[in-house]
Design a protein around this motif. Structure first.
Motif, PDB file in Angstrom:
ATOM      1  N   ASN A  16       0.823  -1.213   0.000  1.00  0.00           N
ATOM      2  CA  ASN A  16       0.000   0.000   0.000  1.00  0.00           C
ATOM      3  C   ASN A  16       0.855   1.260   0.000  1.00  0.00           C
ATOM      4  OD1 ASN A  16      -2.324  -1.528   0.007  1.00  0.00           O
ATOM      5  ND2 ASN A  16      -2.611  -1.418   2.215  1.00  0.00           N
ATOM      6  N   GLU A  20       1.122   4.171  -2.907  1.00  0.00           N
ATOM      7  CA  GLU A  20       0.984   5.594  -2.601  1.00  0.00           C
ATOM      8  C   GLU A  20       2.122   6.397  -3.250  1.00  0.00           C
ATOM      9  OE1 GLU A  20      -0.788   8.947  -0.935  1.00  0.00           O
ATOM     10  OE2 GLU A  20      -1.557   6.900  -0.855  1.00  0.00           O
ATOM     11  N   SER A  23       1.478   6.576  -6.980  1.00  0.00           N
ATOM     12  CA  SER A  23       0.455   7.546  -7.381  1.00  0.00           C
ATOM     13  C   SER A  23       0.980   8.979  -7.313  1.00  0.00           C
ATOM     14  CB  SER A  23      -0.804   7.393  -6.531  1.00  0.00           C
ATOM     15  OG  SER A  23      -0.543   7.737  -5.189  1.00  0.00           O
ATOM     16  N   ASN A  24       1.961   9.241  -6.465  1.00  0.00           N
ATOM     17  CA  ASN A  24       2.550  10.578  -6.370  1.00  0.00           C
ATOM     18  C   ASN A  24       3.604  10.846  -7.438  1.00  0.00           C
ATOM     19  OD1 ASN A  24       1.155  11.744  -4.115  1.00  0.00           O
ATOM     20  ND2 ASN A  24       2.239  10.293  -2.821  1.00  0.00           N
TER      21      ASN A  24
END
Length: 81
Positions: A16, A20, A23-24
């Motif tokens: 996870n 994250e 996605s950044n």
């Protein structure tokens, strides 16, 4: 810039966190894989940046989806490059 994110996760926390980060960094050329998905270590040369996120499990053991990768890089017969 080519970025590779690799994760080893038993319960999903490191996965996870890796997602994250992924996605950044979407504005870059980013790929994300489990550590065990890397069969040929020479592919690592194709990236400008490699991020490895790995949790531990039990008594500091490697997660199941990272064991093959760590055995491979620990192999004493590999070229030091």
């Amino acid at each position: 810039m080519n970025i590779l994110i690799l994760y080893g996760s038993q319960t999903g926390n490191a996965k996870n966190m890796s997602q994250e980060i992924y996605s950044n960094l979407e504005k870059y050329n980013v790929e994300i894989y489990s550590l065990n998905d890397i069969y040929n270590l020479s592919i690592l040369n194709n990236y400008n940046l490699i991020i490895i996120m790995c949790s531990t499990t039990g008594n500091g053991d490697f997660p199941d989806n990272s064991l093959k990768f760590f055995k491979k890089i620990k192999d004493r017969t590999l070229n030091k490059n």
